[in-house]
Design a protein around this motif. Structure first.
Motif, short mmCIF file in Angstrom:
data_model
loop_
_atom_site.label_atom_id
_atom_site.label_comp_id
_atom_site.label_asym_id
_atom_site.label_seq_id
_atom_site.Cartn_x
_atom_site.Cartn_y
_atom_site.Cartn_z
N GLU A 1 0.83 -1.21 0.00
CA GLU A 1 0.00 0.00 0.00
C GLU A 1 0.86 1.26 0.00
OE1 GLU A 1 -2.74 -0.44 3.26
OE2 GLU A 1 -3.81 -2.08 2.25
N GLN B 1 2.45 1.67 -3.50
CA GLN B 1 1.48 2.20 -4.46
C GLN B 1 1.26 3.68 -4.25
OE1 GLN B 1 -1.84 -0.44 -3.87
NE2 GLN B 1 -0.96 -2.04 -5.16
N THR C 1 4.38 5.59 -5.62
CA THR C 1 4.39 5.60 -7.09
C THR C 1 3.29 6.50 -7.64
OG1 THR C 1 5.33 3.37 -7.13
CG2 THR C 1 4.29 4.14 -9.15
N LYS C 2 2.12 6.46 -7.04
CA LYS C 2 1.01 7.32 -7.48
C LYS C 2 1.39 8.80 -7.34
CE LYS C 2 -3.84 8.32 -6.58
NZ LYS C 2 -5.02 7.99 -5.76
#
Length: 134
Positions: A93, A96, A99-100
């Motif tokens: 989590e 992610q 990276t987002k």
């Protein structure tokens, strides 16, 4: 505000060497806050901007790499190619979210010793501190 289309992204990334800003080239950073919330990495997390317009790092779980382009204070990171390691859910989590935030960056500022990545509306996505490379 203009929407950045995939075609523009491809063109910008292909001409990355011509428009790189020297201020982030050849630097490495570690997140200290995501969306103005203090960030405590559950795994190794950093991004390094190379002078040739490429970036690489770790998102806490996987190695990432891609291309970036700057123009003044504008920045655009191309899609990250990543290894496909399986990590515990908490680490996945976080990875992610990191990276987002990187992929949503459209502008940057150097504030003191921090690199701040901002979205198209100038909202802070991530604050990064210089990475200790020793």
């Amino acid at each position: 505000m203009k929407r950045i289309t995939p075609l523009f992204l491809a063109a910008a990334l292909m001409t990355a060497q011509a428009t790189m800003a020297e201020t982030i080239a050849d630097t490495a950073w570690t997140p200290v806050a995501l969306n103005d919330t203090p960030f405590e990495p559950a795994g190794e997390t950093f991004v390094q901007f190379n002078p040739d317009g490429s970036y690489f790092g770790k998102d806490g779980c996987n190695r990432i790499r891609g291309r970036y382009v700057t123009n003044g204070d504008a920045v655009l990171l191309g899609p990250a190619a990543a290894t496909m390691m399986a990590c515990p859910q908490e680490i996945m989590e976080q990875a992610q979210a990191v990276t987002k935030a990187l992929m949503a960056a459209r502008n940057y500022e150097i504030r003191g010793e921090e690199l701040v990545l901002l979205d198209a509306e100038a909202n802070t996505l991530v604050r990064l501190a210089p990475r200790d490379t020793e």
